[in-house]
Design a protein around this motif. Structure first.
Motif, mmCIF file in Angstrom:
data_model
loop_
_atom_site.group_PDB
_atom_site.id
_atom_site.type_symbol
_atom_site.label_atom_id
_atom_site.label_comp_id
_atom_site.label_asym_id
_atom_site.label_seq_id
_atom_site.Cartn_x
_atom_site.Cartn_y
_atom_site.Cartn_z
ATOM 1 N N VAL A 7 -0.790 -16.690 13.727
ATOM 2 C CA VAL A 7 -0.153 -16.688 12.298
ATOM 3 C C VAL A 7 -0.354 -17.886 11.838
ATOM 4 C CG1 VAL A 7 1.582 -14.706 13.280
ATOM 5 C CG2 VAL A 7 2.121 -17.361 13.084
ATOM 6 N N GLU A 8 -0.191 -17.904 10.138
ATOM 7 C CA GLU A 8 -0.179 -19.076 9.359
ATOM 8 C C GLU A 8 0.789 -20.012 9.902
ATOM 9 O OE1 GLU A 8 1.278 -20.229 6.655
ATOM 10 O OE2 GLU A 8 3.035 -18.919 7.091
ATOM 11 N N ILE A 9 0.567 -21.170 9.354
ATOM 12 C CA ILE A 9 1.249 -22.240 9.980
ATOM 13 C C ILE A 9 2.888 -22.093 9.572
ATOM 14 C CG2 ILE A 9 0.982 -23.668 7.740
ATOM 15 C CD1 ILE A 9 0.793 -26.186 9.946
ATOM 16 N N ASN A 10 3.119 -21.800 8.195
ATOM 17 C CA ASN A 10 4.669 -21.932 7.950
ATOM 18 C C ASN A 10 5.257 -20.801 8.774
ATOM 19 O OD1 ASN A 10 4.967 -23.620 5.449
ATOM 20 N ND2 ASN A 10 2.802 -22.247 5.180
ATOM 21 N N GLN A 11 4.660 -19.657 9.149
ATOM 22 C CA GLN A 11 5.267 -18.602 10.017
ATOM 23 C C GLN A 11 5.267 -19.162 11.452
ATOM 24 O OE1 GLN A 11 3.485 -15.009 9.756
ATOM 25 N NE2 GLN A 11 4.596 -13.733 11.344
ATOM 26 N N ALA A 12 4.394 -19.928 11.985
ATOM 27 C CA ALA A 12 4.164 -20.321 13.214
ATOM 28 C C ALA A 12 5.341 -21.374 13.573
ATOM 29 C CB ALA A 12 2.728 -21.047 13.239
ATOM 30 N N ILE A 13 5.511 -22.129 12.443
ATOM 31 C CA ILE A 13 6.750 -23.159 12.783
ATOM 32 C C ILE A 13 7.906 -22.386 13.423
ATOM 33 C CG2 ILE A 13 8.163 -24.706 11.635
ATOM 34 C CD1 ILE A 13 5.803 -25.483 10.058
ATOM 35 N N ALA A 14 8.301 -21.395 12.861
ATOM 36 C CA ALA A 14 9.477 -20.532 13.083
ATOM 37 C C ALA A 14 9.436 -19.852 14.580
ATOM 38 C CB ALA A 14 9.740 -19.474 12.146
ATOM 39 N N GLN A 15 7.829 -19.430 14.720
ATOM 40 C CA GLN A 15 7.684 -18.787 15.729
ATOM 41 C C GLN A 15 7.459 -19.817 17.328
ATOM 42 O OE1 GLN A 15 4.787 -15.893 15.408
ATOM 43 N NE2 GLN A 15 5.889 -14.649 13.693
ATOM 44 N N HIS A 16 7.153 -20.802 16.830
ATOM 45 C CA HIS A 16 6.601 -21.839 18.086
ATOM 46 C C HIS A 16 7.367 -23.034 17.823
ATOM 47 C CE1 HIS A 16 3.155 -19.180 19.458
ATOM 48 N NE2 HIS A 16 3.099 -18.955 18.081
ATOM 49 N N PRO A 17 8.518 -23.243 18.562
ATOM 50 C CA PRO A 17 9.320 -24.420 17.991
ATOM 51 C C PRO A 17 9.003 -25.705 19.088
ATOM 52 C CG PRO A 17 10.521 -22.951 19.829
ATOM 53 C CD PRO A 17 9.275 -22.136 19.107
ATOM 54 N N TRP B 169 -15.740 -17.839 12.620
ATOM 55 C CA TRP B 169 -14.695 -18.314 13.650
ATOM 56 C C TRP B 169 -14.036 -19.646 13.059
ATOM 57 C CZ3 TRP B 169 -19.107 -15.286 15.351
ATOM 58 C CH2 TRP B 169 -18.711 -14.301 16.128
ATOM 59 N N THR B 170 -14.389 -19.937 12.079
ATOM 60 C CA THR B 170 -13.938 -21.429 11.501
ATOM 61 C C THR B 170 -12.794 -21.212 10.785
ATOM 62 O OG1 THR B 170 -15.985 -22.243 11.849
ATOM 63 C CG2 THR B 170 -14.736 -23.586 10.470
ATOM 64 N N MET B 171 -11.807 -22.168 10.790
ATOM 65 C CA MET B 171 -10.622 -22.262 9.697
ATOM 66 C C MET B 171 -11.158 -22.710 8.567
ATOM 67 S SD MET B 171 -7.115 -24.226 10.233
ATOM 68 C CE MET B 171 -6.649 -23.266 11.538
ATOM 69 N N LYS B 172 -11.057 -21.881 7.464
ATOM 70 C CA LYS B 172 -11.766 -22.227 6.121
ATOM 71 C C LYS B 172 -11.156 -23.343 5.341
ATOM 72 C CE LYS B 172 -14.232 -18.667 6.575
ATOM 73 N NZ LYS B 172 -13.547 -18.002 7.900
ATOM 74 N N GLN B 173 -9.724 -23.546 5.626
ATOM 75 C CA GLN B 173 -9.196 -24.942 4.877
ATOM 76 C C GLN B 173 -8.009 -25.287 5.672
ATOM 77 O OE1 GLN B 173 -8.458 -23.587 0.881
ATOM 78 N NE2 GLN B 173 -6.323 -22.381 1.877
ATOM 79 N N LYS B 174 -7.690 -26.455 5.396
ATOM 80 C CA LYS B 174 -6.650 -27.260 6.279
ATOM 81 C C LYS B 174 -5.299 -26.304 5.975
ATOM 82 C CE LYS B 174 -4.264 -31.601 7.077
ATOM 83 N NZ LYS B 174 -4.055 -33.196 6.619
ATOM 84 N N PRO B 175 -4.562 -26.084 6.978
ATOM 85 C CA PRO B 175 -3.343 -25.477 6.664
ATOM 86 C C PRO B 175 -2.041 -26.215 5.806
ATOM 87 C CG PRO B 175 -3.647 -25.799 9.163
ATOM 88 C CD PRO B 175 -4.875 -26.354 8.368
ATOM 89 N N GLU B 176 -1.661 -25.421 4.874
ATOM 90 C CA GLU B 176 -0.909 -25.832 3.878
ATOM 91 C C GLU B 176 0.560 -25.549 4.252
ATOM 92 O OE1 GLU B 176 -1.869 -25.232 -0.203
ATOM 93 O OE2 GLU B 176 -4.190 -25.763 -0.079
#
Length: 303
Positions: A122-132, A236-243
């Motif tokens: 998932v995208e980074i903001n969602q990941a922070i809640a899901q992956h402590p 397969w490449t991340m297009k831009q740095k996660p914001e």
């Protein structure tokens, strides 16, 4: 003759531990395990292989070499809860090196790594809640306190990525002084630093088969235009740095400022997300003697 490590780089993840490992490995008289992350004391499956398996990684060392290894899993509490007990049981006199960086930068770098390995989807903001664990591994006092309790702070050297890259020779000398290296270490500028960027490609067994197979690789160069190959690679490449969203940044700063206040008290400085980079680059830092008023952190500090 049996060799065992007298020092270990214990983390943190995504804080240039690979760079430091490689720089130490090229110094005469220092032997670093070829397997950069044995993760022996942390991972149950590795520990089950036994101490003989672990020590075999140091058998190629010369008689007088100082031996070391680097395993960032050793500071991934609470993911690997048995690490410190095992480490102390087997290597009670080992010296430990802990590399840190701005906690939010480290978190973002870990996210990119985990995304590339398909651990996080998932995208980074969602990941922070899901992956402590993204937050846990950037709470440096949370990771260090159990080591202080077990080994004592004098056996742990604090290193900061930002200062390591600004003053590499000075910091290498400081590390080598800590591990008891008798020679004059020289920072090797030819060694490539490990810098994970947004160009990191995602794991794909099918893609890797077609990319790595020698015959297919040659055929691809003959038959498929480079522009098309680059387009396929981009899939397969991340297009831009996660914001990070502004609210998320404020949330993380509040969490990490609490942790950094304790870390700063251990180092004799005032430390926060806002001043972190400037302060840690200003001068080398070692632990100050903890006075009675600087009590160890408690688990309630993270509730």
């Amino acid at each position: 003759m049996s060799h065992s490590p007298s020092f270990i780089i214990i983390g943190a993840m995504k804080c240039a531990t690979s760079t430091l490992h490689e720089q130490l490995a090229v110094q005469p008289g220092i032997f670093m395990s070829e397997l950069k992350e044995p993760n022996f004391f942390s991972d149950d499956d590795q520990y089950a292989k036994g101490m003989d398996w672990y020590l075999a990684h140091f058998q190629p060392a010369n008689a007088n070499d100082i031996c070391g290894e680097s395993s960032t899993h050793y500071t991934k509490f609470p993911t690997y809860p048995k690490t410190i007990e095992r480490l102390y049981n087997h290597l009670p006199d080992v010296k430990l090196i802990y590399v840190m960086r701005h906690p939010i930068d480290r978190l973002v770098s870990q996210y990119i790594h985990e995304w590339s390995q398909r651990v996080i989807t998932v995208e980074i903001n969602q990941a922070i809640a899901q992956h402590p664990e993204l937050i846990y591994y950037s709470q440096y006092t949370r990771q260090l306190q159990p080591y202080f309790d077990t080994f004592g702070q004098q056996r742990i050297l604090p290193v900061f990525l930002e200062r390591l890259f600004k003053y590499p020779q000075q910091e290498l000398e400081r590390v080598c002084g800590f591990i008891g290296y008798p020679g004059q270490p020289i920072w090797d500028n030819e060694l490539s630093t490990r810098n994970v960027s947004t160009e990191r490609m995602r794991t794909s067994k099918i893609r890797d088969f077609f990319v790595e197979a020698p015959l297919l690789k040659q055929m691809r160069r003959w038959l498929i235009p480079k522009s098309f190959r680059n387009w396929v690679r981009s899939l397969w490449t991340m297009k831009q740095k996660p914001e990070l969203e502004s609210e998320q940044v404020e949330h993380l700063q509040a969490i990490f400022d609490q942790d950094l206040a304790v870390l700063g008290s251990w180092l004799g400085i005032e430390l926060s997300c806002h001043n972190f980079k400037a302060v840690v680059q200003a001068e080398p830092r070692n632990w100050v003697n903890l006075s009675p008023k600087n009590q160890p952190i408690s688990s309630g500090d993270y509730d």
